[in-house]
Design a protein around this motif. Structure first.
Motif, mmCIF file in Angstrom:
data_model
loop_
_atom_site.group_PDB
_atom_site.id
_atom_site.type_symbol
_atom_site.label_atom_id
_atom_site.label_comp_id
_atom_site.label_asym_id
_atom_site.label_seq_id
_atom_site.Cartn_x
_atom_site.Cartn_y
_atom_site.Cartn_z
ATOM 1 N N GLU A 132 -29.395 1.374 -27.824
ATOM 2 C CA GLU A 132 -29.037 2.500 -28.456
ATOM 3 C C GLU A 132 -29.664 2.508 -29.847
ATOM 4 N N GLU A 133 -29.987 3.680 -30.363
ATOM 5 C CA GLU A 133 -30.810 3.617 -31.443
ATOM 6 C C GLU A 133 -30.236 4.891 -32.522
ATOM 7 N N ILE A 134 -29.322 4.340 -33.489
ATOM 8 C CA ILE A 134 -28.648 5.575 -34.407
ATOM 9 C C ILE A 134 -29.620 6.107 -35.513
ATOM 10 N N LYS A 135 -29.831 7.130 -35.703
ATOM 11 C CA LYS A 135 -30.518 7.758 -36.655
ATOM 12 C C LYS A 135 -29.558 7.822 -37.992
ATOM 13 N N SER A 136 -30.476 7.817 -39.312
ATOM 14 C CA SER A 136 -29.664 7.870 -40.500
ATOM 15 C C SER A 136 -29.022 9.287 -40.580
ATOM 16 N N THR A 137 -29.414 10.127 -39.982
ATOM 17 C CA THR A 137 -29.039 11.696 -40.234
ATOM 18 C C THR A 137 -27.965 11.787 -39.036
ATOM 19 N N GLU A 138 -27.505 11.137 -38.336
ATOM 20 C CA GLU A 138 -26.530 11.368 -37.266
ATOM 21 C C GLU A 138 -25.253 11.828 -37.546
ATOM 22 N N GLU A 139 -24.889 11.296 -38.759
ATOM 23 C CA GLU A 139 -23.485 11.529 -38.982
ATOM 24 C C GLU A 139 -23.430 13.053 -39.575
ATOM 25 N N GLN A 140 -24.319 13.468 -40.394
ATOM 26 C CA GLN A 140 -24.329 14.818 -41.021
ATOM 27 C C GLN A 140 -24.583 15.889 -39.920
ATOM 28 N N THR A 141 -25.438 15.662 -38.981
ATOM 29 C CA THR A 141 -25.676 16.289 -37.786
ATOM 30 C C THR A 141 -24.468 16.594 -37.048
ATOM 31 N N THR A 142 -23.618 15.451 -36.836
ATOM 32 C CA THR A 142 -22.393 15.768 -36.040
ATOM 33 C C THR A 142 -21.354 16.683 -36.638
ATOM 34 N N ARG A 143 -21.296 16.445 -38.123
ATOM 35 C CA ARG A 143 -20.444 17.350 -38.731
ATOM 36 C C ARG A 143 -20.928 18.799 -38.730
ATOM 37 N N GLU A 144 -22.370 19.233 -38.858
ATOM 38 C CA GLU A 144 -22.868 20.366 -38.337
ATOM 39 C C GLU A 144 -22.343 20.831 -37.111
ATOM 40 N N ILE A 145 -22.629 20.285 -36.080
ATOM 41 C CA ILE A 145 -22.158 20.498 -34.781
ATOM 42 C C ILE A 145 -20.719 20.993 -34.508
ATOM 43 N N ALA A 146 -20.221 19.990 -34.976
ATOM 44 C CA ALA A 146 -18.456 20.182 -34.910
ATOM 45 C C ALA A 146 -18.185 21.425 -35.508
ATOM 46 N N ILE A 154 -28.609 14.433 -29.800
ATOM 47 C CA ILE A 154 -27.804 15.098 -30.990
ATOM 48 C C ILE A 154 -28.740 16.272 -31.793
ATOM 49 N N ASP A 155 -29.986 15.938 -31.940
ATOM 50 C CA ASP A 155 -30.811 16.870 -32.734
ATOM 51 C C ASP A 155 -30.936 18.180 -32.093
#
Length: 377
Positions: A37-51, A167-168
């Motif tokens: 697993e490799e978690i990107k620094s932008t993942e939290e923000q991207t997750t909120r946008e998708i939600a 996710i992107d």
């Protein structure tokens, strides 16, 4: 004696395995090994946008039907109750999580559904899903100790990969789907302009056949005790597989898939083999790119047990309404031994919670954890 076709197929598999640079198929890698697993620094923000985008699509459905549905897998085709039996002769390396006790029998319930985010006639080709709830599980839970949670949820799809990739990519695709929610022609045209157009249109090329004949896959990766892998359900009854010849025709009912399921389960039951592929190398068996189909030469499927559903009414009004409005499911509900892996699965943790909340608010309802198969009509 094996047929010429069988011999050629076996020869092809052997040759493919011989040229693969992946580790041997029994050199299973730990689920928390470097590179899994490799978690990107932008993942939290991207997750909120998708939600937020998924919430808008739920509202689009509500505006059309005056009822809120899940964010995906909107159309229910059938709901069945049955048993999951763990193999009695399961090898030690496969005795993980809910499969730790050989011969264990669990109560289960499953929902067949169309995957798309809007209600559609069954003539529209596309992915079909199967969500599974296994009751009475024991072990360390993903979300901490809770007497209220004794179930393990799994989600399957009849495509072995997810075109959303990561996710992107998911953010890009969801923006398109929301913008053109009511205009499928434009959505198709815009998707065709993408560099990954073939991948994005692949789900629409799936055979539109009787659901009872389909294989189902988790698509994304999950922890499996000390290892990690992809799981799948495969018809274990020839009568199920033969239903693949039943293809949806334009002149048939728009509800033909649920009609076929009702007809099938009225006369007989269904049986699936529950299998797993175990990963040996993140380059060949990735978690972060869910669009990669794991090669069966380097990650062969191994049988864990059997899923059986007796004859029953799969779509009684009481059962359908209960599942759609009362049932709460999430890939993050269950044992730590089956932790979801990869960015698509990490996204699901937020999106599924958001979907449930939106659905309950719009329907002035309160869905809940269901921990007994007897609670389902």
């Amino acid at each position: 004696m094996a047929s010429i076709t069988d011999q050629l197929s076996e020869g092809y598999r052997a040759a493919k395995k011989a040229v693969s640079s992946a580790p041997p198929s029994d050199a299973y890698l730990r689920w928390d090994a470097p590179g899994i697993e490799e978690i990107k620094s932008t993942e939290e923000q991207t997750t909120r946008e998708i939600a937020d985008i998924m919430k808008k699509m739920q509202k689009h459905n509500f505006d059309q039907h005056r009822h809120a549905f899940r964010a995906t897998h909107v159309k229910t085709q059938g709901i069945v109750k049955g048993k999951l039996t763990v193999n009695y002769d399961l090898p030690i390396h496969l005795r993980q999580g809910i499969f730790a006790e050989a011969g264990r029998v669990y109560d289960v319930a499953a929902r067949f559904a169309n995957e798309p985010v809007f209600l559609q006639p069954d003539q529209s080709p596309g992915p079909r899903g199967l969500s599974l709830k296994v009751f009475g599980v024991n072990g360390e839970l993903l979300e901490g100790p809770s007497e209220a949670n004794t179930a393990q949820d799994f989600f399957f799809n009849n495509a072995p990969m997810i075109e959303l990739t990561d996710i992107d990519t998911c953010l890009d695709i969801m923006k398109l789907r929301e913008k053109h929610f009511d205009d499928p022609v434009t959505l198709k045209a815009k998707t065709a302009l993408r560099t990954d157009a073939l991948k994005q249109t692949a789900p629409g090329m799936l055979p539109n056949t009787n659901i009872i004949s389909m294989n189902f896959y988790t698509q994304s990766a999950f922890r499996f005790g000390g290892y990690y892998g992809h799981m799948g359900l495969f018809p274990a009854d020839d009568k199920m597989s033969k239903k693949a010849s039943e293809k949806v025709q334009s002149a048939q009912s728009r509800e033909v898939l649920s009609e076929w399921l009702k007809e099938y389960f009225t006369e007989r039951g269904a049986k699936y083999e529950f299998k797993i592929q175990l990963g040996t190398d993140p380059a060949h068996h990735p978690t972060e790119d869910a669009s990669v189909v794991w090669d069966e030469a380097t990650a062969p499927y191994q049988t864990l047990g059997f899923l059986e559903f007796p004859p029953q009414d799969p779509l009684s009004p009481a059962r359908r309404v209960f599942w759609e409005d009362q049932m709460s499911l999430s890939p993050w509900r269950g044992l730590s031994a089956h932790k979801p892996l990869g960015s698509i699965n990490r996204l699901r943790k937020v999106v599924y919670q958001q979907s449930q909340k939106n659905r309950d608010e719009l329907n002035a309802n309160s869905s809940r954890d269901v921990n007994s198969v007897d609670a389902i009509p």
